[in-house]
Write a protein that holds these residues in place. Structure first.
Motif, PDB file in Angstrom:
ATOM      1  N   SER A   1       0.847  -1.188   0.000  1.00 40.89           N
ATOM      2  CA  SER A   1       0.000   0.000   0.000  1.00 40.89           C
ATOM      3  C   SER A   1       0.882   1.237   0.000  1.00 40.89           C
ATOM      4  CB  SER A   1      -0.916   0.025   1.232  1.00 40.89           C
ATOM      5  OG  SER A   1      -1.658   1.226   1.265  1.00 40.89           O
ATOM      6  N   LEU A   2       0.502   2.212  -0.837  1.00 40.84           N
ATOM      7  CA  LEU A   2       1.198   3.500  -0.887  1.00 40.84           C
ATOM      8  C   LEU A   2       0.269   4.630  -0.478  1.00 40.84           C
ATOM      9  CD1 LEU A   2       3.072   2.747  -4.176  1.00 40.84           C
ATOM     10  CD2 LEU A   2       4.232   3.569  -2.132  1.00 40.84           C
ATOM     11  N   SER A   3      -0.745   4.295   0.321  1.00 43.22           N
ATOM     12  CA  SER A   3      -1.730   5.301   0.707  1.00 43.22           C
ATOM     13  C   SER A   3      -1.136   6.397   1.589  1.00 43.22           C
ATOM     14  CB  SER A   3      -2.899   4.633   1.435  1.00 43.22           C
ATOM     15  OG  SER A   3      -2.434   3.933   2.587  1.00 43.22           O
ATOM     16  N   GLY A   4      -0.099   6.082   2.352  1.00 44.34           N
ATOM     17  CA  GLY A   4       0.485   7.082   3.238  1.00 44.34           C
ATOM     18  C   GLY A   4       1.724   7.750   2.692  1.00 44.34           C
ATOM     19  N   ALA A   5       2.025   7.554   1.423  1.00 47.87           N
ATOM     20  CA  ALA A   5       3.247   8.118   0.846  1.00 47.87           C
ATOM     21  C   ALA A   5       3.120   9.628   0.701  1.00 47.87           C
ATOM     22  CB  ALA A   5       3.529   7.491  -0.520  1.00 47.87           C
ATOM     23  N   GLY A   6       4.189  10.337   1.067  1.00 53.48           N
ATOM     24  CA  GLY A   6       4.232  11.794   0.949  1.00 53.48           C
ATOM     25  C   GLY A   6       5.457  12.232   0.168  1.00 53.48           C
ATOM     26  N   TYR A   7       5.725  13.528   0.242  1.00 50.86           N
ATOM     27  CA  TYR A   7       6.866  14.059  -0.508  1.00 50.86           C
ATOM     28  C   TYR A   7       8.199  13.570   0.063  1.00 50.86           C
ATOM     29  CZ  TYR A   7       3.705  17.154  -3.030  1.00 50.86           C
ATOM     30  OH  TYR A   7       2.709  17.636  -3.833  1.00 50.86           O
TER      31      TYR A   7
ATOM     32  N   LEU B   1      11.045  11.911  -2.282  1.00 45.08           N
ATOM     33  CA  LEU B   1      12.430  12.373  -2.412  1.00 45.08           C
ATOM     34  C   LEU B   1      13.418  11.239  -2.150  1.00 45.08           C
ATOM     35  CD1 LEU B   1      12.238  15.886  -0.681  1.00 45.08           C
ATOM     36  CD2 LEU B   1      12.446  15.390  -3.128  1.00 45.08           C
ATOM     37  N   VAL B   2      13.131  10.400  -1.174  1.00 42.97           N
ATOM     38  CA  VAL B   2      14.011   9.254  -0.907  1.00 42.97           C
ATOM     39  C   VAL B   2      14.040   8.308  -2.099  1.00 42.97           C
ATOM     40  CG1 VAL B   2      14.351   7.232   0.561  1.00 42.97           C
ATOM     41  CG2 VAL B   2      13.741   9.419   1.586  1.00 42.97           C
ATOM     42  N   LEU B   3      12.876   8.056  -2.700  1.00 38.40           N
ATOM     43  CA  LEU B   3      12.815   7.188  -3.861  1.00 38.40           C
ATOM     44  C   LEU B   3      13.550   7.794  -5.052  1.00 38.40           C
ATOM     45  CD1 LEU B   3       9.098   6.022  -3.582  1.00 38.40           C
ATOM     46  CD2 LEU B   3      11.097   4.549  -3.444  1.00 38.40           C
ATOM     47  N   VAL B   4      13.439   9.112  -5.222  1.00 42.12           N
ATOM     48  CA  VAL B   4      14.159   9.778  -6.314  1.00 42.12           C
ATOM     49  C   VAL B   4      15.664   9.611  -6.133  1.00 42.12           C
ATOM     50  CG1 VAL B   4      14.734  12.029  -7.302  1.00 42.12           C
ATOM     51  CG2 VAL B   4      12.355  11.431  -6.879  1.00 42.12           C
ATOM     52  N   GLY B   5      16.156   9.828  -4.918  1.00 38.53           N
ATOM     53  CA  GLY B   5      17.587   9.671  -4.664  1.00 38.53           C
ATOM     54  C   GLY B   5      18.070   8.255  -4.877  1.00 38.53           C
ATOM     55  N   ALA B   6      17.301   7.286  -4.377  1.00 41.67           N
ATOM     56  CA  ALA B   6      17.701   5.885  -4.541  1.00 41.67           C
ATOM     57  C   ALA B   6      17.691   5.474  -6.001  1.00 41.67           C
ATOM     58  CB  ALA B   6      16.769   4.980  -3.729  1.00 41.67           C
ATOM     59  N   LEU B   7      16.669   5.912  -6.751  1.00 42.26           N
ATOM     60  CA  LEU B   7      16.590   5.542  -8.156  1.00 42.26           C
ATOM     61  C   LEU B   7      17.689   6.222  -8.971  1.00 42.26           C
ATOM     62  CD1 LEU B   7      14.972   3.879 -10.169  1.00 42.26           C
ATOM     63  CD2 LEU B   7      13.471   5.845 -10.515  1.00 42.26           C
TER      64      LEU B   7
ATOM     65  N   VAL C   1      14.444   0.063  -0.392  1.00 40.45           N
ATOM     66  CA  VAL C   1      13.791   1.373  -0.326  1.00 40.45           C
ATOM     67  C   VAL C   1      12.327   1.261  -0.754  1.00 40.45           C
ATOM     68  CG1 VAL C   1      13.796   3.714  -1.243  1.00 40.45           C
ATOM     69  CG2 VAL C   1      15.948   2.607  -0.666  1.00 40.45           C
ATOM     70  N   CYS C   2      12.064   0.515  -1.834  1.00 34.97           N
ATOM     71  CA  CYS C   2      10.683   0.371  -2.311  1.00 34.97           C
ATOM     72  C   CYS C   2       9.806  -0.359  -1.296  1.00 34.97           C
ATOM     73  CB  CYS C   2      10.672  -0.360  -3.649  1.00 34.97           C
ATOM     74  SG  CYS C   2      11.398   0.558  -5.026  1.00 34.97           S
ATOM     75  N   VAL C   3      10.336  -1.398  -0.677  1.00 37.75           N
ATOM     76  CA  VAL C   3       9.571  -2.140   0.320  1.00 37.75           C
ATOM     77  C   VAL C   3       9.274  -1.267   1.527  1.00 37.75           C
ATOM     78  CG1 VAL C   3       9.736  -4.036   1.989  1.00 37.75           C
ATOM     79  CG2 VAL C   3      10.329  -4.422  -0.401  1.00 37.75           C
ATOM     80  N   SER C   4      10.227  -0.445   1.944  1.00 37.03           N
ATOM     81  CA  SER C   4       9.990   0.439   3.086  1.00 37.03           C
ATOM     82  C   SER C   4       8.918   1.471   2.793  1.00 37.03           C
ATOM     83  CB  SER C   4      11.297   1.136   3.475  1.00 37.03           C
ATOM     84  OG  SER C   4      11.704   2.034   2.457  1.00 37.03           O
TER      85      SER C   4
END
Length: 375
Positions: free
Chosen positions: A226-232, A236-242, A290-293
């Motif tokens: 679930s990504l219902s609680g994902a915020g900015y 940003l963490v996902l952008v850096g990791a990717l 990172v994606c799982v977290s």
């Protein structure tokens, strides 16, 4: 038969690949021209399709917002222009946009990891779960949720750190066991150890869930994705990791082309097999952690999307990896849209949607490939 491996030796030289069984499971020659469908992809421009899908997913939901208003709000926010007033601004920028962005980044990262793993291991069924990395990251995240590990100001940092640590620890353990059982660390040994570790980690997760008490609901929903609680912050963490780990994977396209002919052939072409394999595995483990977290356990993305992209690009990883990145983002955004709207106002776990859709798509792709082989 002489075949040319694009950039594997960095000089375009021809090498012999006559060893039986050295060909990739899905191609017999890297010199074949791209399929006709590639022209469709080039004319459609995957980046524009991704942007259009993002606007569509931000617009639709329990409260529909016109696509034109959505595009105007996002454009003005990007360039610092005056934003229109009203409830649509709050819905778009405060709720939906960060979630859709995080979904797109997760989908692209998981699909990229799957394509890299399939090329590295020469196994069409390989993805992040094959090595047990996904199961290890899930075990770390569930442990963080159960123990309430967090950092001030970053409520999800505890889950992310534990998921990454467990993902890397799982990779080290699997590689150590593979090395102990097989000094050459063959692909079959690594996959076998990964499957065994996945079963072990899944049993530990089930045991922790049984003793979770009041946190049973949150842990169960998280394990379904679930990504219902994902915020900015998560975005940003996902952008850096990717950017870091995904950039390394994209730069290894030529080496993955060589691996598709076998490790021995890649070694003869001048590829440093050990360091390249270790680097790809570390990048895959980090991205999956990172994606799982951020979104929990989301299956089938790394397995289905590379197969669908390969129908358009062929086996060359120079074309496959970038297209897989965009197609993974599109696939997961549409899956999240279905999860939010199909039984609104109830929201389905995104992992359930990807599993249902992914299973059907996988069967369709499988039989289509069989028909092409027979022809």
């Amino acid at each position: 038969r002489p075949v040319r491996v694009a950039g594997a030796a960095r000089n375009g030289s021809y090498r012999s690949a006559s060893t039986p069984g050295s060909a990739s499971p899905w191609t017999s020659s890297m010199e074949a021209p791209p399929p006709v469908e590639m022209n469709v992809i080039r004319s459609a421009r995957p980046n524009l399709l991704t942007a259009a899908t993002l606007c569509l997913c931000v617009s639709l939901g329990s409260v529909a917002v016109p696509i034109g208003d959505t595009a105007a709000v996002i454009w003005n926010a990007m360039w610092g222009l005056e934003l229109p007033q009203g409830i649509s601004r709050t819905i778009i920028l405060g709720v939906r946009l960060p979630r859709v962005l995080a979904t797109a980044l997760c989908g692209g990262a998981l699909a990229l990891c799957g394509a890299a793993m399939q090329g590295l291991l020469r196994n069409p069924l390989a993805d992040g779960s094959t090595l047990g990395v996904s199961a290890g990251a899930s075990l770390g995240a569930v442990t963080a949720l159960l123990l309430g590990i967090s950092f001030p100001g970053l409520p999800f940092a505890g889950t992310m750190v534990m998921a990454m640590l467990f993902a890397m620890g799982s990779l080290i353990l699997i590689l150590s066991l593979s090395y102990s059982a097989d000094r050459v660390m063959s692909t079959q040994t690594i996959i076998l150890m990964g499957v065994v570790f996945s079963m072990f980690a899944t049993s530990i997760i089930s045991l922790l869930t049984a003793f979770s008490g009041e946190k049973l609901r949150s842990i169960t929903f998280w394990t379904m994705g679930s990504l219902s609680g994902a915020g900015y912050t998560e975005t940003l963490v996902l952008v850096g990791a990717l950017a870091v780990f995904g950039g390394v994977l994209l730069s290894c396209a030529d080496e993955l082309n060589a691996f598709s002919l076998g490790e021995d052939a890649a070694r003869h072409m001048g590829v440093a097999v050990g360091p390249v394999k270790l680097g790809v595995l570390v990048c895959v483990a980090s991205l999956i952690g990172v994606c799982v977290s951020a979104g929990g356990s989301i299956g089938f993305v790394g397995l289905i999307v590379p197969h669908a992209a390969r129908l358009f690009t062929g086996a060359s990883h120079r074309r496959l990896l970038p297209l897989t990145l965009f197609m993974g983002a599109i696939f997961l955004m549409l899956a999240d849209l279905l999860a939010r709207t199909v039984v609104s106002p109830i929201e389905l776990p995104i992992g359930v949607v990807t599993s249902l859709v992914g299973a059907v798509v996988f069967v369709v792709i499988f039989f289509r490939r069989r028909r092409l082989c027979w022809k």
